[in-house]
Motif scaffolding. Structure first.
Motif, PDB file in Angstrom:
ATOM      1  N   TYR A 192      40.832  17.584  25.984  1.00 37.31           N
ATOM      2  CA  TYR A 192      39.640  17.055  26.263  1.00 37.31           C
ATOM      3  C   TYR A 192      39.722  15.782  27.327  1.00 37.31           C
ATOM      4  O   TYR A 192      40.688  14.957  26.803  1.00 37.31           O
ATOM      5  N   HIS A 193      39.762  16.015  28.374  1.00 38.80           N
ATOM      6  CA  HIS A 193      40.126  14.892  29.540  1.00 38.80           C
ATOM      7  C   HIS A 193      38.885  14.140  29.942  1.00 38.80           C
ATOM      8  O   HIS A 193      37.903  14.650  30.813  1.00 38.80           O
ATOM      9  N   LYS A 194      38.633  12.859  29.432  1.00 37.71           N
ATOM     10  CA  LYS A 194      37.667  12.070  29.757  1.00 37.71           C
ATOM     11  C   LYS A 194      37.274  11.955  31.106  1.00 37.71           C
ATOM     12  O   LYS A 194      36.021  12.000  31.528  1.00 37.71           O
ATOM     13  N   ASP A 195      38.248  11.613  32.104  1.00 37.35           N
ATOM     14  CA  ASP A 195      38.226  11.300  33.528  1.00 37.35           C
ATOM     15  C   ASP A 195      37.369  12.610  34.131  1.00 37.35           C
ATOM     16  O   ASP A 195      36.495  12.520  34.956  1.00 37.35           O
ATOM     17  N   VAL A 196      37.915  13.751  33.909  1.00 36.06           N
ATOM     18  CA  VAL A 196      37.429  14.845  34.686  1.00 36.06           C
ATOM     19  C   VAL A 196      36.008  15.051  34.197  1.00 36.06           C
ATOM     20  O   VAL A 196      35.037  15.366  34.924  1.00 36.06           O
ATOM     21  N   PHE A 197      35.639  14.855  32.971  1.00 36.03           N
ATOM     22  CA  PHE A 197      34.173  14.923  32.247  1.00 36.03           C
ATOM     23  C   PHE A 197      33.306  13.974  32.917  1.00 36.03           C
ATOM     24  O   PHE A 197      32.337  14.529  33.486  1.00 36.03           O
ATOM     25  N   ASN A 198      33.748  12.806  33.320  1.00 33.67           N
ATOM     26  CA  ASN A 198      33.060  11.779  33.848  1.00 33.67           C
ATOM     27  C   ASN A 198      32.519  12.219  35.205  1.00 33.67           C
ATOM     28  O   ASN A 198      31.527  11.950  35.667  1.00 33.67           O
ATOM     29  N   LEU A 199      33.801  12.678  35.928  1.00 35.70           N
ATOM     30  CA  LEU A 199      33.581  13.225  37.277  1.00 35.70           C
ATOM     31  C   LEU A 199      32.663  14.301  37.340  1.00 35.70           C
ATOM     32  O   LEU A 199      31.699  14.090  38.293  1.00 35.70           O
ATOM     33  N   CYS A 251      40.673  15.414  40.265  1.00 39.40           N
ATOM     34  CA  CYS A 251      40.913  14.376  39.461  1.00 39.40           C
ATOM     35  C   CYS A 251      42.454  13.794  39.319  1.00 39.40           C
ATOM     36  O   CYS A 251      42.861  12.872  39.415  1.00 39.40           O
ATOM     37  N   GLN A 252      43.145  14.875  39.597  1.00 38.43           N
ATOM     38  CA  GLN A 252      44.609  14.704  39.549  1.00 38.43           C
ATOM     39  C   GLN A 252      45.148  13.958  40.758  1.00 38.43           C
ATOM     40  O   GLN A 252      45.896  13.059  40.852  1.00 38.43           O
ATOM     41  N   GLN A 253      44.470  14.515  41.923  1.00 35.91           N
ATOM     42  CA  GLN A 253      45.100  13.869  43.453  1.00 35.91           C
ATOM     43  C   GLN A 253      44.388  12.409  43.510  1.00 35.91           C
ATOM     44  O   GLN A 253      44.990  11.803  44.516  1.00 35.91           O
ATOM     45  N   ARG A 254      43.350  12.323  43.024  1.00 37.07           N
ATOM     46  CA  ARG A 254      42.738  10.844  43.066  1.00 37.07           C
ATOM     47  C   ARG A 254      43.027  10.274  41.825  1.00 37.07           C
ATOM     48  O   ARG A 254      42.654  10.576  40.736  1.00 37.07           O
ATOM     49  N   GLU A 255      43.383   8.954  42.073  1.00 35.48           N
ATOM     50  CA  GLU A 255      43.435   8.066  40.702  1.00 35.48           C
ATOM     51  C   GLU A 255      42.293   7.573  40.267  1.00 35.48           C
ATOM     52  O   GLU A 255      41.783   6.320  40.957  1.00 35.48           O
ATOM     53  N   LEU A 256      41.536   8.286  39.529  1.00 36.55           N
ATOM     54  CA  LEU A 256      40.363   7.833  39.034  1.00 36.55           C
ATOM     55  C   LEU A 256      40.564   6.501  38.205  1.00 36.55           C
ATOM     56  O   LEU A 256      41.337   6.479  37.303  1.00 36.55           O
ATOM     57  N   GLN A 257      39.473   5.588  38.509  1.00 37.60           N
ATOM     58  CA  GLN A 257      39.408   4.226  37.713  1.00 37.60           C
ATOM     59  C   GLN A 257      38.518   4.521  36.419  1.00 37.60           C
ATOM     60  O   GLN A 257      37.136   4.263  36.763  1.00 37.60           O
ATOM     61  N   SER A 258      38.978   4.669  35.248  1.00 37.30           N
ATOM     62  CA  SER A 258      38.189   5.138  34.146  1.00 37.30           C
ATOM     63  C   SER A 258      37.106   3.873  34.132  1.00 37.30           C
ATOM     64  O   SER A 258      35.910   4.257  33.847  1.00 37.30           O
ATOM     65  N   GLN A 259      37.559   2.746  34.162  1.00 35.35           N
ATOM     66  CA  GLN A 259      36.703   1.874  33.943  1.00 35.35           C
ATOM     67  C   GLN A 259      35.581   1.534  34.797  1.00 35.35           C
ATOM     68  O   GLN A 259      34.295   1.483  34.321  1.00 35.35           O
ATOM     69  N   LYS A 260      35.811   2.157  36.091  1.00 35.41           N
ATOM     70  CA  LYS A 260      34.546   1.995  36.900  1.00 35.41           C
ATOM     71  C   LYS A 260      33.825   2.809  36.610  1.00 35.41           C
ATOM     72  O   LYS A 260      32.524   2.769  36.801  1.00 35.41           O
ATOM     73  N   LEU A 261      34.380   4.353  36.437  1.00 37.74           N
ATOM     74  CA  LEU A 261      33.448   5.221  36.062  1.00 37.74           C
ATOM     75  C   LEU A 261      32.548   5.079  34.938  1.00 37.74           C
ATOM     76  O   LEU A 261      31.384   5.543  34.953  1.00 37.74           O
ATOM     77  N   GLU A 262      33.369   4.622  33.767  1.00 39.06           N
ATOM     78  CA  GLU A 262      32.116   4.222  32.812  1.00 39.06           C
ATOM     79  C   GLU A 262      31.261   3.285  32.982  1.00 39.06           C
ATOM     80  O   GLU A 262      29.983   3.592  32.542  1.00 39.06           O
ATOM     81  N   ASN A 263      31.637   2.242  34.055  1.00 39.46           N
ATOM     82  CA  ASN A 263      30.225   1.513  34.161  1.00 39.46           C
ATOM     83  C   ASN A 263      29.255   2.220  35.112  1.00 39.46           C
ATOM     84  O   ASN A 263      27.881   2.082  34.826  1.00 39.46           O
ATOM     85  N   LEU A 264      29.823   3.016  35.859  1.00 41.86           N
ATOM     86  CA  LEU A 264      28.659   4.076  36.639  1.00 41.86           C
ATOM     87  C   LEU A 264      27.947   4.914  35.868  1.00 41.86           C
ATOM     88  O   LEU A 264      26.779   5.086  36.122  1.00 41.86           O
ATOM     89  N   LEU A 265      28.499   5.394  35.014  1.00 44.30           N
ATOM     90  CA  LEU A 265      27.785   6.473  34.100  1.00 44.30           C
ATOM     91  C   LEU A 265      26.622   5.764  33.396  1.00 44.30           C
ATOM     92  O   LEU A 265      25.593   6.749  33.139  1.00 44.30           O
ATOM     93  N   GLU A 266      26.542   4.563  33.059  1.00 39.31           N
ATOM     94  CA  GLU A 266      25.523   3.982  32.540  1.00 39.31           C
ATOM     95  C   GLU A 266      24.183   4.176  33.338  1.00 39.31           C
ATOM     96  O   GLU A 266      23.152   4.358  33.003  1.00 39.31           O
ATOM     97  N   ASN A 267      24.457   4.184  34.655  1.00 39.17           N
ATOM     98  CA  ASN A 267      23.264   4.357  35.668  1.00 39.17           C
ATOM     99  C   ASN A 267      22.979   5.814  35.989  1.00 39.17           C
ATOM    100  O   ASN A 267      22.363   6.154  36.617  1.00 39.17           O
ATOM    101  N   VAL A 268      23.807   6.706  35.587  1.00 47.86           N
ATOM    102  CA  VAL A 268      23.580   8.103  36.007  1.00 47.86           C
ATOM    103  C   VAL A 268      22.415   8.900  35.076  1.00 47.86           C
ATOM    104  O   VAL A 268      22.158   8.515  34.129  1.00 47.86           O
TER     105      VAL A 268
END
Ligand code: SAM
Length: 268
Positions: A192-199, A251-268
């Motif tokens: 279960y890979h959190k960054d991919v799911f967030n993307l 997700c692998q090619q781009r270093e996703l910044q989990s923290q930034k994603l988490e913040n953005l998800l609140e607005n999705v």
């Protein structure tokens, strides 16, 4: 007589032919451990126990508990909320469990994501859900019903629509038809890979938009176009044009910044 509670999604299945067809699909055998979500009045529970399988049931409606305990002394009955129960604590080690149930419709998606985050515990899910949700569960990339839920399912499992179930098979009648779906978990499940799911969640949150626009707050548009080109995809691609593997690769090619994603998800 117990009055059905709408907020608990109580539409009890009453058609004996449909119940027996569902049990045929589950195919319970004495060695099985079965987790039943929301046994209600026991329409599925009785034939499941009659097969000799070990049945654990979680029911939130405390009014139903005494009746279920009395009627099914062999049932391992837990009063509680499926979304709050720590599944590792209640399921036996070793024997992967079959999950079954006629799900309360409003919380179908949270239940599925809760189960999938613990996918190593299960071999299959055989579930009665709203027909429209069944279409989303069984959708494949590139088809119109594909969405975040389909992505979650397909990452871990193969899902099939088995048959549809008319409203009149339940009491009280729900507003919409239902369907039985069977989801078979793959044995070598990916993590279960959190960054991919967030993307995926961000991309499908604006499913009609091109990725270069919906993802622009986390990946600059030019970089998205480069990533898509490397995957032989057009710069105008939308989420439904991508396979599960494409999302992994982005997700692998781009270093996703989990923290930034988490913040953005609140607005999705
Ligand atoms: N299995 C029965 C049948 O098919 O007739 C009942 C199905 S009814 C659609 C959904 C059942 O789930 C109800 O018994 C309801 O009380 C129970 N339920 C609702 N929310 C729940 C939750 N969060 N956790 C566990 N059970 C829940």
């Amino acid at each position: 007589m117990i009055k059905a509670v709408r907020s608990l999604g109580q539409n009890f299945l009453i058609d004996p032919l449909i119940i027996s067809a569902i049990i045929g699909v589950i195919n319970p055998v004495p060695d099985d451990t079965i987790l039943e979500i929301g046994p209600g009045l026991g329409a599925w529970t009785a034939p499941l126990l009659a097969s000799g399988a070990d049945v654990i049931a979680i029911e939130k409606d405390r009014r139903l508990i005494p009746m279920l305990q009395k009627q099914f002394p062999k049932l391992h009955l837990i009063e509680g909320d499926i979304l709050e129960i720590l599944l590792d604590d209640i399921l036996p080690d070793g024997n992967k469990c079959k999950v079954v149930g006629n799900l309360p419709y409003k919380i179908t998606t949270p239940i599925l994501t809760h189960l999938l985050s613990k996918n190593h515990l299960f071999s299959s899910f055989t579930l009665m859900v709203q027909k429209e949700v069944a279409q989303r569960i069984t959708a494949t990339p590139g088809t119109p019903h594909m969405g975040t839920l389909s992505y979650f399912i397909h990452r871990f499992a193969e899902a099939k629509m088995i048959f549809t179930i008319p409203k009149r098979a339940s009491s009280p009648e729900p507003k919409v038809d239902s369907a039985l779906v069977q989801i078979k978990l793959r044995q070598n499940n990916r993590q279960y890979h959190k960054d991919v799911f967030n993307l995926v969640k961000i991309a499908y949150g604006q499913r009609r938009k091109m990725l270069r626009s919906s993802l622009k707050r986390i990946i600059p548009p030019q970089q998205i176009e480069n990533l898509l080109a490397r995957l032989s995809l057009p710069g105008t691609a939308r989420p439904q044009d991508l396979s599960l593997e494409h999302f992994d690769l982005i997700c692998q090619q781009r270093e996703l910044q989990s923290q930034k994603l988490e913040n953005l998800l609140e607005n999705v």
